[in-house]
Motif scaffolding. Structure first.
Motif, PDB file in Angstrom:
ATOM      1  N   ASN B  49      -5.592   7.236  -0.122  1.00 23.75           N
ATOM      2  CA  ASN B  49      -3.920   7.333  -0.452  1.00 23.75           C
ATOM      3  C   ASN B  49      -3.674   8.493  -1.230  1.00 23.75           C
ATOM      4  O   ASN B  49      -2.913   8.424  -1.781  1.00 23.75           O
ATOM      5  CB  ASN B  49      -3.496   6.072  -0.693  1.00 23.75           C
ATOM      6  CG  ASN B  49      -2.104   5.994  -0.341  1.00 23.75           C
ATOM      7  OD1 ASN B  49      -1.528   6.804   0.355  1.00 23.75           O
ATOM      8  ND2 ASN B  49      -1.464   5.075  -0.998  1.00 23.75           N
ATOM      9  N   LYS B  52      -2.852   7.391  -4.870  1.00 28.86           N
ATOM     10  CA  LYS B  52      -1.880   6.543  -4.953  1.00 28.86           C
ATOM     11  C   LYS B  52      -2.482   4.968  -4.743  1.00 28.86           C
ATOM     12  O   LYS B  52      -3.666   5.158  -3.888  1.00 28.86           O
ATOM     13  CB  LYS B  52      -0.631   6.635  -4.012  1.00 28.86           C
ATOM     14  CG  LYS B  52       0.237   7.920  -4.668  1.00 28.86           C
ATOM     15  CD  LYS B  52       1.399   7.976  -3.707  1.00 28.86           C
ATOM     16  CE  LYS B  52       1.058   8.919  -2.441  1.00 28.86           C
ATOM     17  NZ  LYS B  52       2.088   9.539  -1.877  1.00 28.86           N
ATOM     18  N   MET B  54      -3.829   1.565  -2.665  1.00 26.10           N
ATOM     19  CA  MET B  54      -3.918   1.353  -1.254  1.00 26.10           C
ATOM     20  C   MET B  54      -4.348  -0.118  -1.392  1.00 26.10           C
ATOM     21  O   MET B  54      -5.436  -0.591  -2.017  1.00 26.10           O
ATOM     22  CB  MET B  54      -4.956   2.332  -0.948  1.00 26.10           C
ATOM     23  CG  MET B  54      -5.237   1.993   0.548  1.00 26.10           C
ATOM     24  SD  MET B  54      -6.228   3.608   1.088  1.00 26.10           S
ATOM     25  CE  MET B  54      -8.036   3.225   0.639  1.00 26.10           C
ATOM     26  N   TYR B  77       7.555  -3.612   3.435  1.00 22.71           N
ATOM     27  CA  TYR B  77       6.777  -2.403   3.439  1.00 22.71           C
ATOM     28  C   TYR B  77       7.208  -1.247   3.155  1.00 22.71           C
ATOM     29  O   TYR B  77       7.111  -0.406   2.025  1.00 22.71           O
ATOM     30  CB  TYR B  77       6.080  -2.277   4.701  1.00 22.71           C
ATOM     31  CG  TYR B  77       4.671  -1.313   4.672  1.00 22.71           C
ATOM     32  CD1 TYR B  77       4.495  -0.484   5.894  1.00 22.71           C
ATOM     33  CD2 TYR B  77       3.946  -1.444   3.607  1.00 22.71           C
ATOM     34  CE1 TYR B  77       3.263   0.519   5.780  1.00 22.71           C
ATOM     35  CE2 TYR B  77       3.090  -0.632   3.598  1.00 22.71           C
ATOM     36  CZ  TYR B  77       2.490   0.416   4.700  1.00 22.71           C
ATOM     37  OH  TYR B  77       1.780   1.311   4.699  1.00 22.71           O
ATOM     38  N   GLN B  81       6.706   1.299  -0.128  1.00 19.75           N
ATOM     39  CA  GLN B  81       6.081   2.400  -0.095  1.00 19.75           C
ATOM     40  C   GLN B  81       7.207   3.478  -0.874  1.00 19.75           C
ATOM     41  O   GLN B  81       6.530   4.362  -1.605  1.00 19.75           O
ATOM     42  CB  GLN B  81       6.244   2.871   1.382  1.00 19.75           C
ATOM     43  CG  GLN B  81       4.957   2.532   2.290  1.00 19.75           C
ATOM     44  CD  GLN B  81       5.006   2.999   3.620  1.00 19.75           C
ATOM     45  OE1 GLN B  81       5.757   2.947   4.171  1.00 19.75           O
ATOM     46  NE2 GLN B  81       3.878   3.660   3.696  1.00 19.75           N
ATOM     47  N   LYS B  87      -0.302   2.372   0.283  1.00 18.43           N
ATOM     48  CA  LYS B  87      -0.398   2.492   1.871  1.00 18.43           C
ATOM     49  C   LYS B  87      -1.154   1.179   1.871  1.00 18.43           C
ATOM     50  O   LYS B  87      -2.135   0.759   1.266  1.00 18.43           O
ATOM     51  CB  LYS B  87      -1.287   3.546   2.308  1.00 18.43           C
ATOM     52  CG  LYS B  87      -1.744   3.711   3.480  1.00 18.43           C
ATOM     53  CD  LYS B  87      -2.059   4.993   4.099  1.00 18.43           C
ATOM     54  CE  LYS B  87      -3.624   5.420   3.651  1.00 18.43           C
ATOM     55  NZ  LYS B  87      -3.962   6.606   4.338  1.00 18.43           N
ATOM     56  N   VAL B  89      -3.787  -0.565   4.635  1.00 17.06           N
ATOM     57  CA  VAL B  89      -4.547  -0.572   5.577  1.00 17.06           C
ATOM     58  C   VAL B  89      -5.326  -1.732   6.163  1.00 17.06           C
ATOM     59  O   VAL B  89      -5.916  -2.500   5.374  1.00 17.06           O
ATOM     60  CB  VAL B  89      -6.031   0.347   5.267  1.00 17.06           C
ATOM     61  CG1 VAL B  89      -6.860   0.739   6.199  1.00 17.06           C
ATOM     62  CG2 VAL B  89      -5.398   1.675   4.630  1.00 17.06           C
ATOM     63  N   GLU B 112       3.381  -1.203  10.720  1.00 13.17           N
ATOM     64  CA  GLU B 112       3.307   0.566  10.502  1.00 13.17           C
ATOM     65  C   GLU B 112       2.318   0.542   9.645  1.00 13.17           C
ATOM     66  O   GLU B 112       2.145   1.628   9.010  1.00 13.17           O
ATOM     67  CB  GLU B 112       4.606   0.823  10.021  1.00 13.17           C
ATOM     68  CG  GLU B 112       5.988   0.380  10.447  1.00 13.17           C
ATOM     69  CD  GLU B 112       6.846   1.149  11.035  1.00 13.17           C
ATOM     70  OE1 GLU B 112       7.038   2.292  10.645  1.00 13.17           O
ATOM     71  OE2 GLU B 112       7.408   1.235  12.491  1.00 13.17           O
ATOM     72  N   TYR B 113       1.288  -0.131   9.665  1.00 13.94           N
ATOM     73  CA  TYR B 113       0.210   0.013   8.938  1.00 13.94           C
ATOM     74  C   TYR B 113      -0.932   0.973   9.685  1.00 13.94           C
ATOM     75  O   TYR B 113      -0.701   1.254  10.777  1.00 13.94           O
ATOM     76  CB  TYR B 113      -0.579  -1.273   8.335  1.00 13.94           C
ATOM     77  CG  TYR B 113       0.289  -2.331   8.011  1.00 13.94           C
ATOM     78  CD1 TYR B 113       0.193  -3.573   8.749  1.00 13.94           C
ATOM     79  CD2 TYR B 113       1.164  -2.159   7.080  1.00 13.94           C
ATOM     80  CE1 TYR B 113       1.089  -4.582   8.278  1.00 13.94           C
ATOM     81  CE2 TYR B 113       2.172  -3.270   6.549  1.00 13.94           C
ATOM     82  CZ  TYR B 113       1.906  -4.359   7.391  1.00 13.94           C
ATOM     83  OH  TYR B 113       2.803  -5.441   6.840  1.00 13.94           O
ATOM     84  N   GLU B 114      -1.698   1.432   8.696  1.00 12.50           N
ATOM     85  CA  GLU B 114      -2.926   2.285   9.415  1.00 12.50           C
ATOM     86  C   GLU B 114      -3.905   1.003   9.723  1.00 12.50           C
ATOM     87  O   GLU B 114      -4.368   0.092   9.060  1.00 12.50           O
ATOM     88  CB  GLU B 114      -3.581   3.064   8.162  1.00 12.50           C
ATOM     89  CG  GLU B 114      -4.177   4.165   8.762  1.00 12.50           C
ATOM     90  CD  GLU B 114      -4.460   5.117   7.561  1.00 12.50           C
ATOM     91  OE1 GLU B 114      -3.599   6.006   6.943  1.00 12.50           O
ATOM     92  OE2 GLU B 114      -5.693   5.463   7.253  1.00 12.50           O
TER      93      GLU B 114
END
Lengths: 564, 175, 281
Positions: B49, B52, B54, B77, B81, B87, B89, B112-114
């Motif tokens: 990230n 930043k 994570m 979220y 952010q 972020k 994951v 909307e996450y990875e």
């Protein structure tokens, strides 16, 4: 100022020597069983040991240097004796898993035990499902090589684990996968995604059967293709296996085949997933005489939804490895905020349909009965469905927030369950297709309707109450069952739960029992202690943020699990 | 115990003794290969990230507490952010039975996450995850500074306090 | 060049993996009779079974098949012990017979038999952890064949007499070591009865009321785990064990047989087995 000073301090330190890192986890499950005359009148399920306990510990060491990364690990397991419901072959103790792995640039070599999967696992998958007691780890060598981005090769050689020893069969395999978007520059920016793969595995097991000419080398191959464009993706895998007479298929010499195809479509707030599976004689073990969960070389996924609520999960579906055809369609909708169904805060809606059928089998010739040992067994055609329904499941689930502090989910299940084939509390199952084709009433179909209402109420910050009210309604098998669960959590450390399942509709009055259960747990974040007391019904138990599979018993159980 | 096992235990005994004497500079996410829902293979070493904090959360489509946790975080979220640049994951341990459904499921939930899929549990084993949900917090340098197993309503607030601390450059008590 | 190393390795691997396509599943021709110049090592098949175990008739069929196609090469015993759901009597549902025995239960516990049908062939592969000694019935022909091909370490001869008028069985078992041994040898004397007509659950979930149970373990003449006869010995050494036993009237003596076997107490492996039917004595 403080933050700036401390970060400066970090930068000023000299780099420390890198000794690598050592981490691990462990888990212990112990149950003290009590004689329960209502649940088990003749005491036949009551274990002589009275206390059953099992545990394991994993250790992993990793170290990254300029010359690559080294990982080593081992696992010690102890079953004195395995808890009720756990495969009884797990009796004893020892180090059952140890490996050394070296990764450098594009090469990855593992010696010792490892788990691997080719494609979706139709011809090779070794994995562990600790709660079920399934562990078919390979013990040998694995080589993974990626010569260029987008081209992946794997090679394996070894024998598989069975309880505390190794299976007799030697397993070898290779797999190649190509991802065009990574491999070709012309595809790198394309909106289309394409990948394909080929795998081949075979086993060698000595044969000196006096009656049959058994194949000592049995191979299986698979080809797979994946295509995607924006929100659409398609994946298909086809496998074939040569003659493999085994205890599973009754020593028939017919080759096996299987195919799994999935289609997905996603858009913002919407998802669709469809799967179609056709399996014919694809049981593949590295010992032709193994049974239960032992020595599987491959994985045939069930095309049904996995239910974790206690009552619907009383009727689960397991893939019929000797032949089945299955279909699943699943829709997920995100209900937007301020919509009629979504309410003020939004919600979600899910629809699922699954169906599993037998495959059409014709006799080989006029004199041979279907499934006769020492022959080809039967004839099939690709994708030709049989007449027996094994399973059907229709669910609708609807979740939304009813207020700022209250969220609820309601799910409806309609299940048709073939007890003669799949087995249930009142029917030991395992019948042959032929028996049911001759007399359809032997299928003993169970027609089930179930409703689950789950709510989460945030009483105040860090205090929440979750409850589940479940009802299962059927005229077959055990009859109607109701359940109530209340779980109170105090974040981050505590939870308390009380649950009762009442089989009020059982045709046998002596079995109209209550199954009360009390639980409490303490969680430090990486270590959790959980104490359960009461009568546990066979099924899945989800409390305190964790789901576990438990057998029926009257007991006091302690579970300790920790990661360090 | 046979010779092999004795040897293995001896090696480990020495290693762990040696390590207890040493100070670890920090533990990064172990290197394993995971897949995106579109089928692309990704090494976990590439998940970062940019300095930043994570959050890496191990979950599955059949794990209700995991879904509760990730759905609860979803509501805040955007704010998280904006304030800290964190972020999330979400790595699913769904196997071939359910891995194809991860993509549609995530869309249906509106996350909307990875998202990645650890189909055969390789990363799960390297992280020593026993039961899920199991959530890890990584600082800007990619070191795992905190982890938590299980989910109860309110855990996400505790997680966010820690994320805020990290984004301010403060140290966290290692769990 | 370096890049081609691994792919070529893989191609090599591919080339060595073979596939056996079988055209003739059934072995043709008659099996050669056992070599009479050598003492044959006979296999002991212990089949843990139950009258309410629906897959157990398949194992009994396998024993009958082995007996007809490989006569005189194995000795079979059907031990009714294990989960009560399979072995206990259930008179209300038409399974009134009690087949369980105290010795059978002890054997089941020691060998950790927890599912049925499960069997042991000469108690091969017994270890302290796991259940490698339990063999699925489809593997029994291969294992019997394998054991027959091994050199026998021991010869067993039974000389005796059964007197029907007073139901007295008296015999002497001569165990002769065929090679130098330092094993801890135990001898078992078991009484088994065949021809018992009683209900049995069949694989298609129906009850066969007139099923014939054979080789049923009734009792041990010298406890479940036998008696020690030697702790090693020289080639040619002979140990004689004599006994006399009154066959209970509950058993039909003409259908009974005496099963004798010698096993190694350290590994549990059965070194030699013999049987003799009471009406031939």
């Amino acid at each position: 100022m403080m933050a700036a000073a401390s970060s400066l301090k970090l930068q000023a330190q000299t780099p420390e020597p890198n000794y690598g890192s050592l981490h691990g986890n462990f888990q212990f499950d112990g149950y003290l069983y009590f004689k329960d005359d209502e649940l088990d009148p003749d005491g036949s399920d009551y274990p002589d040991e009275q206390f059953l306990g099992q545990g394991f510990a994993n250790l992993i060491y990793q170290r990254t240097q300029s010359w690559g990364e080294i990982t080593a690990g081992l696992r010690y397991e102890n079953y004195q004796n395995p808890i009720l419901g756990y495969p009884p072959g797990f009796v004893g103790e020892g180090i059952t898993y140890r490996f050394l792995q070296w990764k450098r640039d594009r090469l990855d070599i593992t010696v010792g035990n490892f788990y691997e999967q080719f494609g979706s696992g139709l011809v090779h998958r070794t994995y562990e499902e600790r709660l079920l007691g399934l562990d078919n780890a390979m013990d040998g060598i694995r080589l993974k090589y990626t010569p260029i981005d987008g081209l992946y090769f794997k090679g394996i050689l070894g024998r598989q684990r069975v309880y505390f020893t190794k299976g007799p069969g030697v397993v070898r395999g290779i797999d190649a996968e190509v991802n065009l978007n990574e491999l070709l520059d012309s595809w790198a920016e394309k909106k289309n995604r394409l990948n394909f793969g080929l795998s081949f595995t075979s086993k060698y097991q000595e044969a000196n059967d006096p009656f049959y000419n058994l194949p000592e080398n049995v191979g299986a191959g698979a080809a797979r293709l994946g295509y995607g464009f924006k929100g659409l993706s398609l994946n298909t895998e086809w496998a074939m296996k040569i003659n493999d007479p085994s205890a599973d298929n009754g020593y028939i010499f017919k080759p096996g085949g299987g195919s799994i195809t999935t289609v997905n479509y996603t858009a913002k707030g919407f998802g669709f997933s469809g799967a179609y599976k056709f399996i014919d004689n694809m049981s593949f073990r590295s010992d032709r005489n193994a049974g239960q969960f032992e020595l599987f070389m491959n994985y045939l996924p069930p095309t049904t939804k996995f239910h974790t609520y206690a009552l619907p999960s009383l009727y689960p579906y397991a893939t019929q490895i000797n032949g089945e055809s299955g279909l699943q369609l699943e829709f997920s909708f995100q209900l937007p905020k301020e919509s009629w169904l979504g309410g003020k805060r939004g919600g979600s809606l899910g629809l699922n349909y699954s169906d599993a059928h037998s495959i059409a089998k014709e006799p080989v010739d006029a004199e041979t009965s279907i499934g006769q040992s020492g022959t080809d067994g039967y004839q099939t055609q690709w994708f030709k469905q049989g007449d027996i329904r094994y399973f059907q499941d229709i669910n609708v689930s609807y979740a939304r927030s009813l207020s700022k502090n209250f969220k609820a989910t309601i799910t409806y299940f309609n299940i048709e369950y073939n007890q003669g084939i799949l087995g249930s509390a009142t029917n030991s199952g395992g019948l042959n297709d032929t028996v049911i084709l001759n007399d359809p009433s032997r299928a003993d179909m169970a027609y089930i309707n179930a409703v689950v209402f789950e709510g989460l109420w945030k009483i105040k910050p860090k205090h929440s109450l979750r409850f589940e009210v479940q009802g299962l309604f059927t005229e077959q098998d055990r009859g109607d069952i109701a359940m109530l669960l209340l779980e109170y959590s105090i974040a981050p450390n505590w939870f308390f739960a009380i649950q009762d399942i009442w089989n009020y509709g059982n045709a046998d009055e002596s079995r109209r029992l209550h199954y009360p259960l009390l639980s409490a747990g303490y969680n430090t974040g990486t270590t959790r202690f959980q104490l359960n007391m009461g009568r546990q019904q066979q099924g899945i138990f989800c409390v305190g943020g964790i789901c576990r599979v438990v057998p029926a018993s009257t007991s006091m159980g302690l579970t300790i699990t920790s990661t360090f | 115990m046979d010779q092999n096992q004795r040897w293995a235990l001896l090696v480990f005994g020495c290693l762990s003794f040696g390590l207890l004497q040493a100070q670890n500079p920090g533990d990064r996410l172990p290197q394993a290969t995971v897949k995106t829902p579109e089928g692309k293979q990704v090494s976990t070493a590439e998940i970062s990230n940019q300095g930043k904090p994570m959050v890496v959360s191990m979950w599955a489509t059949w794990c209700k507490p995991c879904i509760r946790e990730l759905s609860t975080i979803k509501d805040s979220y955007a704010d998280w952010q904006a304030e800290t640049g964190v972020k999330v994951v979400a790595i699913s341990i769904d196997d071939a039975r359910n891995s194809a459904k991860v993509g549609p499921f995530v869309q249906g939930e509106g996350w909307e996450y990875e998202v990645y899929i650890d189909e055969n549990g390789d990363l799960k084993r390297l992280l020593n995850v026993n039961t899920i949900p199991h959530t890890f917090l990584l600082d800007g340098n990619g070191n795992i500074v905190w982890q938590h197993n299980g989910y109860a309503s309110g855990d996400e607030d505790i997680l966010y306090e820690l994320i805020q601390k990290l984004s301010r450059g403060e140290a966290i008590e290692i769990h | 060049m370096k890049n081609l190393f691994a792919p070529s390795l893989i191609v090599l691997l591919l080339a060595t993996i073979g596939c056996d396509y079988i055209d003739q599943p059934l072995k043709t021709g008659v099996l050669p009779p056992p070599d009479t110049t050598q003492v044959l090592r006979k296999a002991l098949i212990e089949d843990f079974t139950g009258h309410r175990c629906k897959n157990c008739p398949k194992a009994s069929k396998e024993i009958a098949r082995i007996d007809s196609l490989l006569p005189g090469r194995s000795i079979a015993v059907a031990i009714h012990a294990g989960s009560d759901a399979f072995t206990a009597p259930d008179p209300t549902n038409g399974y009134p017979t009690e087949f369980r025995t105290p010795e059978g239960n002890l054997l089941q516990q020691f060998f950790r038999v927890s599912f049925q049908p499960a069997g042991m062939v000469s108690r091969l592969d017994y270890t302290a952890s796991g259940v490698a000694q339990l063999k699925y019935y489809t593997s029994w022909p291969s294992l019997v064949s394998q054991i027959n091909q091994e050199v026998a370490e021991l010869k067993i001869e039974i000389n005796g007499d059964y007197e029907p008028s007073n139901r007295l069985l008296s015999a002497t078992v001569q165990s002769t070591l065929l090679s130098q041994s330092n094993r801890d040898l135990y001898l078992c004397l078991w009484l088994c009865e065949s021809g018992i007509v009683a209900p049995q659950l069949q694989p298609d979930d129906t009850r066969d009321p007139d099923y014939v149970h054979n080789n049923v373990f009734r009792t041990s003449l010298n406890s479940a785990f036998g008696q020690q006869i030697a702790s090693g010995g020289a080639t040619g050494e002979q140990i004689n064990t004599s006994f006399s036993y009154f066959v209970p009237s509950a058993y039909t003596a003409e259908n009974c047989k005496l099963v004798v076997f010698v096993y190694d107490n350290a590994t549990q492996e059965v070194l030699q087995a013999e049987e003799v039917s009471l009406d031939s004595l």
